[in-house]
Design a protein around this motif. Structure first.
Motif, short mmCIF file in Angstrom:
data_model
loop_
_atom_site.label_atom_id
_atom_site.label_comp_id
_atom_site.label_asym_id
_atom_site.label_seq_id
_atom_site.Cartn_x
_atom_site.Cartn_y
_atom_site.Cartn_z
N ASN A 74 -102.54 50.73 -21.15
CA ASN A 74 -101.32 51.19 -21.80
C ASN A 74 -100.98 50.26 -22.95
O ASN A 74 -101.49 49.13 -23.02
N PRO A 75 -100.11 50.67 -23.86
CA PRO A 75 -99.81 49.87 -25.06
C PRO A 75 -99.16 48.52 -24.77
O PRO A 75 -99.18 47.64 -25.63
N ASN A 76 -98.58 48.35 -23.58
CA ASN A 76 -97.93 47.08 -23.26
C ASN A 76 -98.92 45.96 -22.96
O ASN A 76 -98.55 44.79 -22.95
N GLY A 77 -100.16 46.31 -22.66
CA GLY A 77 -101.13 45.29 -22.31
C GLY A 77 -100.90 44.71 -20.93
O GLY A 77 -101.28 43.56 -20.67
N SER A 78 -100.31 45.49 -20.05
CA SER A 78 -100.09 45.02 -18.67
C SER A 78 -100.23 46.20 -17.72
O SER A 78 -100.10 47.36 -18.12
N ASN A 79 -100.50 45.89 -16.47
CA ASN A 79 -100.64 46.94 -15.45
C ASN A 79 -99.92 46.49 -14.18
O ASN A 79 -100.14 45.38 -13.67
N VAL A 80 -99.06 47.36 -13.67
CA VAL A 80 -98.30 47.07 -12.46
C VAL A 80 -98.90 47.83 -11.28
O VAL A 80 -99.06 49.06 -11.34
N THR A 81 -99.26 47.10 -10.23
CA THR A 81 -99.72 47.71 -8.98
C THR A 81 -98.57 47.59 -7.99
O THR A 81 -98.24 46.48 -7.53
N GLU A 82 -97.94 48.70 -7.67
CA GLU A 82 -96.74 48.69 -6.84
C GLU A 82 -97.09 48.70 -5.36
O GLU A 82 -98.07 49.32 -4.94
N LEU A 83 -96.26 48.03 -4.60
CA LEU A 83 -96.42 48.02 -3.14
C LEU A 83 -95.04 48.12 -2.50
O LEU A 83 -94.62 47.27 -1.73
N ASP A 84 -94.34 49.20 -2.86
CA ASP A 84 -93.05 49.46 -2.23
C ASP A 84 -93.27 50.43 -1.06
O ASP A 84 -94.41 50.69 -0.67
N VAL A 85 -92.20 50.97 -0.53
CA VAL A 85 -92.32 51.79 0.67
C VAL A 85 -93.18 53.04 0.43
O VAL A 85 -93.83 53.55 1.35
N SER A 86 -93.21 53.51 -0.81
CA SER A 86 -94.02 54.70 -1.11
C SER A 86 -95.51 54.42 -0.96
O SER A 86 -96.30 55.32 -0.67
N GLU A 87 -95.91 53.16 -1.17
CA GLU A 87 -97.31 52.77 -1.08
C GLU A 87 -97.63 52.04 0.22
O GLU A 87 -98.79 51.90 0.58
N TRP A 88 -96.59 51.55 0.88
CA TRP A 88 -96.77 50.77 2.12
C TRP A 88 -95.69 51.19 3.11
O TRP A 88 -94.64 50.55 3.22
N PRO A 89 -95.88 52.29 3.81
CA PRO A 89 -94.83 52.84 4.67
C PRO A 89 -94.33 51.87 5.74
O PRO A 89 -93.24 52.04 6.27
N GLY A 90 -95.12 50.83 6.04
CA GLY A 90 -94.71 49.88 7.07
C GLY A 90 -93.50 49.05 6.72
O GLY A 90 -92.86 48.47 7.60
N VAL A 91 -93.14 48.96 5.42
CA VAL A 91 -91.98 48.15 5.05
C VAL A 91 -90.68 48.95 5.13
O VAL A 91 -89.59 48.41 4.83
N ASN A 92 -90.77 50.20 5.52
CA ASN A 92 -89.57 51.04 5.63
C ASN A 92 -88.51 50.37 6.49
O ASN A 92 -88.80 49.89 7.59
N THR A 93 -87.29 50.31 5.99
CA THR A 93 -86.08 49.72 6.61
C THR A 93 -86.12 48.20 6.67
O THR A 93 -85.14 47.60 7.12
N LEU A 94 -87.20 47.57 6.23
CA LEU A 94 -87.29 46.11 6.35
C LEU A 94 -86.72 45.37 5.14
O LEU A 94 -86.54 44.15 5.18
#
Length: 225
Positions: A74-94
């Motif tokens: 992308n034009p920003n020259g950076s890439n974000v790899t997310e690991l929130d609840v949508s990607e890691w269901p185990g953190v739900n409510t934590l």
């Protein structure tokens, strides 16, 4: 007189009990784990729980941020790899989540805000200029430092901040949040790429530039980030 005495006694009782009732609320999880059922509708404290029998034990672990994406994609020259609840269901409510961000030389994670979380970061490779802008209460003070591999930084919730790779090599950072869904508001995209768009006269007046300048910047964000 007796009526007023009883009324006063009732009021005093309410004042005494009110703090106790407030402290009795429990926003924390009431079970060890609540693996998110991402097909369910999220509520105030997260997604509905999967039945324990179907959750298994892999929800405690993730390899998603072991490798990063292409920062030149992308034009920003950076890439974000997310690991929130949508990607890691185990953190739900934590109330926790993580991101990995990879930067090409000269790449930036543009000025943005996390509306629901404080951020703590660790630079694992390279060197990043980390900038934070305080609120109007601080006179919009700008705080910054070049943070190198092995060093850390903290971003208070709701403050505008960015990271910029000032080195000649690729850089990487890993950040954690005290929210399972910290949210993100990119300042440039929000102002110039909203849908529907913010009226040009509003931005022209606020930024004190000609309308043609606003329209030019808007044209850069028609495809999002």
């Amino acid at each position: 007189m007796e009526k007023y005495t009883k009324a006063l006694a009732s009021l005093l009782t309410m004042l005494v009990l009110a703090p106790l009732l407030a402290m009795a609320t429990d926003p924390d999880p009431l079970q060890d784990f609540c693996v998110a059922d991402l097909n369910g509708k999220p509520s105030v404290n997260g997604y509905p729980c999967q039945p324990p029998s179907s959750a298994g034990d892999q929800f405690l672990f993730s390899t998603k941020i072991a490798t990063g994406g292409d920062p030149l994609a992308n034009p920003n020259g950076s890439n974000v790899t997310e690991l929130d609840v949508s990607e890691w269901p185990g953190v739900n409510t934590l109330g926790v989540s993580m991101n990995r961000v990879d930067f090409a030389p000269g790449g930036t994670n543009p000025p943005h805000v996390h509306p629901r979380a404080t951020e703590v970061g660790l630079v694992t490779r390279g060197e990043l200029l980390v900038g934070i802008v305080g609120s109007l209460d601080s006179g919009n003070r700008y705080y910054s430092k070049v943070v190198r591999a092995g060093e850390t930084f903290v971003i208070p919730r709701g403050l505008v901040h960015f990271q910029f790779n000032v080195g000649k090599e690729d850089a990487t950072m890993v950040v954690s949040f005290n929210s399972q869904k910290p949210g993100i508001i990119f300042v440039p995209l929000t102002l110039f790429g909203s849908s529907p768009p913010i009226p040009t006269p509003v931005l022209s007046k606020a930024l004190r530039v000609d309308a043609s300048v606003v329209d030019l910047i808007k044209s850069k964000f028609t495809g999002g980030y």
